[in-house]
Design a protein around this motif. Structure first.
Motif, PDB file in Angstrom:
ATOM      1  N   GLY A  59       0.827  -1.201   0.000  1.00  0.00           N
ATOM      2  CA  GLY A  59       0.000   0.000   0.000  1.00  0.00           C
ATOM      3  C   GLY A  59       0.855   1.242   0.000  1.00  0.00           C
ATOM      4  N   THR A  60       0.219   2.369   0.281  1.00  0.00           N
ATOM      5  CA  THR A  60       0.929   3.644   0.285  1.00  0.00           C
ATOM      6  C   THR A  60       0.634   4.393   1.576  1.00  0.00           C
ATOM      7  OG1 THR A  60      -0.913   4.707  -0.863  1.00  0.00           O
ATOM      8  CG2 THR A  60       0.903   3.919  -2.225  1.00  0.00           C
ATOM      9  N   VAL A  61       1.572   5.242   1.943  1.00  0.00           N
ATOM     10  CA  VAL A  61       1.407   6.128   3.089  1.00  0.00           C
ATOM     11  C   VAL A  61       1.758   7.527   2.615  1.00  0.00           C
ATOM     12  CG1 VAL A  61       2.161   6.696   5.420  1.00  0.00           C
ATOM     13  CG2 VAL A  61       2.052   4.307   4.707  1.00  0.00           C
ATOM     14  N   GLU A  62       0.842   8.468   2.873  1.00  0.00           N
ATOM     15  CA  GLU A  62       1.115   9.857   2.509  1.00  0.00           C
ATOM     16  C   GLU A  62       1.456  10.629   3.768  1.00  0.00           C
ATOM     17  OE1 GLU A  62      -0.951  13.722   0.352  1.00  0.00           O
ATOM     18  OE2 GLU A  62      -2.048  11.828   0.433  1.00  0.00           O
ATOM     19  N   TYR A  63       2.607  11.283   3.736  1.00  0.00           N
ATOM     20  CA  TYR A  63       3.071  12.086   4.871  1.00  0.00           C
ATOM     21  C   TYR A  63       2.782  13.564   4.633  1.00  0.00           C
ATOM     22  CZ  TYR A  63       5.507   8.334   7.276  1.00  0.00           C
ATOM     23  OH  TYR A  63       5.797   7.193   7.981  1.00  0.00           O
ATOM     24  N   GLY A  64       2.834  14.319   5.710  1.00  0.00           N
ATOM     25  CA  GLY A  64       2.612  15.760   5.627  1.00  0.00           C
ATOM     26  C   GLY A  64       3.759  16.483   4.940  1.00  0.00           C
ATOM     27  N   SER A  65       4.938  15.869   4.912  1.00  0.00           N
ATOM     28  CA  SER A  65       6.080  16.511   4.254  1.00  0.00           C
ATOM     29  C   SER A  65       6.978  15.456   3.622  1.00  0.00           C
ATOM     30  CB  SER A  65       6.899  17.327   5.264  1.00  0.00           C
ATOM     31  OG  SER A  65       7.682  16.459   6.060  1.00  0.00           O
ATOM     32  N   ALA A  66       7.755  15.896   2.638  1.00  0.00           N
ATOM     33  CA  ALA A  66       8.688  14.995   1.968  1.00  0.00           C
ATOM     34  C   ALA A  66       9.777  14.536   2.941  1.00  0.00           C
ATOM     35  CB  ALA A  66       9.304  15.690   0.753  1.00  0.00           C
ATOM     36  N   ALA A  67      10.125  15.392   3.899  1.00  0.00           N
ATOM     37  CA  ALA A  67      11.156  15.029   4.874  1.00  0.00           C
ATOM     38  C   ALA A  67      10.681  13.858   5.733  1.00  0.00           C
ATOM     39  CB  ALA A  67      11.503  16.232   5.752  1.00  0.00           C
ATOM     40  N   ASP A  68       9.405  13.880   6.126  1.00  0.00           N
ATOM     41  CA  ASP A  68       8.844  12.767   6.903  1.00  0.00           C
ATOM     42  C   ASP A  68       8.885  11.482   6.080  1.00  0.00           C
ATOM     43  OD1 ASP A  68       8.311  14.560   8.909  1.00  0.00           O
ATOM     44  OD2 ASP A  68       6.160  14.660   8.553  1.00  0.00           O
ATOM     45  N   ALA A  69       8.534  11.603   4.802  1.00  0.00           N
ATOM     46  CA  ALA A  69       8.529  10.429   3.924  1.00  0.00           C
ATOM     47  C   ALA A  69       9.936   9.838   3.824  1.00  0.00           C
ATOM     48  CB  ALA A  69       8.008  10.813   2.537  1.00  0.00           C
ATOM     49  N   ARG A  70      10.922  10.710   3.684  1.00  0.00           N
ATOM     50  CA  ARG A  70      12.304  10.236   3.575  1.00  0.00           C
ATOM     51  C   ARG A  70      12.727   9.530   4.868  1.00  0.00           C
ATOM     52  NH1 ARG A  70      15.024  14.788   3.332  1.00  0.00           N
ATOM     53  NH2 ARG A  70      15.885  14.546   5.407  1.00  0.00           N
ATOM     54  N   ARG A  71      12.359  10.112   6.012  1.00  0.00           N
ATOM     55  CA  ARG A  71      12.715   9.491   7.295  1.00  0.00           C
ATOM     56  C   ARG A  71      12.076   8.116   7.427  1.00  0.00           C
ATOM     57  NH1 ARG A  71      12.511  14.778   9.402  1.00  0.00           N
ATOM     58  NH2 ARG A  71      10.293  14.582   9.914  1.00  0.00           N
ATOM     59  N   ALA A  72      10.833   7.989   6.964  1.00  0.00           N
ATOM     60  CA  ALA A  72      10.138   6.702   7.062  1.00  0.00           C
ATOM     61  C   ALA A  72      10.835   5.648   6.205  1.00  0.00           C
ATOM     62  CB  ALA A  72       8.676   6.861   6.629  1.00  0.00           C
ATOM     63  N   ILE A  73      11.267   6.036   5.006  1.00  0.00           N
ATOM     64  CA  ILE A  73      11.966   5.090   4.136  1.00  0.00           C
ATOM     65  C   ILE A  73      13.279   4.665   4.791  1.00  0.00           C
ATOM     66  CG2 ILE A  73      13.185   4.866   1.935  1.00  0.00           C
ATOM     67  CD1 ILE A  73      10.977   6.739   0.755  1.00  0.00           C
TER      68      ILE A  73
END
Length: 126
Positions: A59-73
């Motif tokens: 599935g997908t997860v949408e974060y409030g910011s690209a920085a959060d997305a990068r940290r999650a990866i």
């Protein structure tokens, strides 16, 4: 924490969406939400379901910011969830198939369609 705003339209800042896969069918969206939430503000978590309503394990997860997305990866890719290593990477729009939301970005394609004006007999090779 302040209100923090305006981070939505940052085209050059990378995507806020991550794609995950290889999750056990039994792993619940709530459990996954808990994992992804540790890395930032989760706007939306979408666990893909098969025809019978069973999890597809991706599935997908949408974060409030690209920085959060990068940290999650960085923090979750390869981590074991329920005994299985989960893969986490940036969401690739081409993988998602044609979601309804993409239709709103179609204006850039409109001029290209004009080329097809002559193509009435498209069914044949000539």
């Amino acid at each position: 924490g302040g209100k923090g705003g305006g981070g939505k339209g940052g085209k050059g800042g990378g995507t806020c969406k991550v794609f995950f896969k290889n999750v056990l069918f039994e792993t619940t969206p709530g459990f996954l939400m808990g994992k992804f939430r540790k890395f930032g503000y989760v706007v939306n978590l979408d666990l893909r379901l098969g025809p019978e309503g069973r999890s597809k394990g991706s599935g997908t997860v949408e974060y409030g910011s690209a920085a959060d997305a990068r940290r999650a990866i960085e923090g979750l890719d390869g981590v074991e969830i329920d005994g299985r290593a989960m893969f986490v990477e940036y969401e690739d729009a081409s993988r998602a198939g044609p979601p309804a939301g993409l239709a709103t970005y179609a204006p850039s394609q409109a001029p290209a369609r004009a080329k097809g004006d002559k193509g009435w007999g498209r069914s044949g090779p000539y």
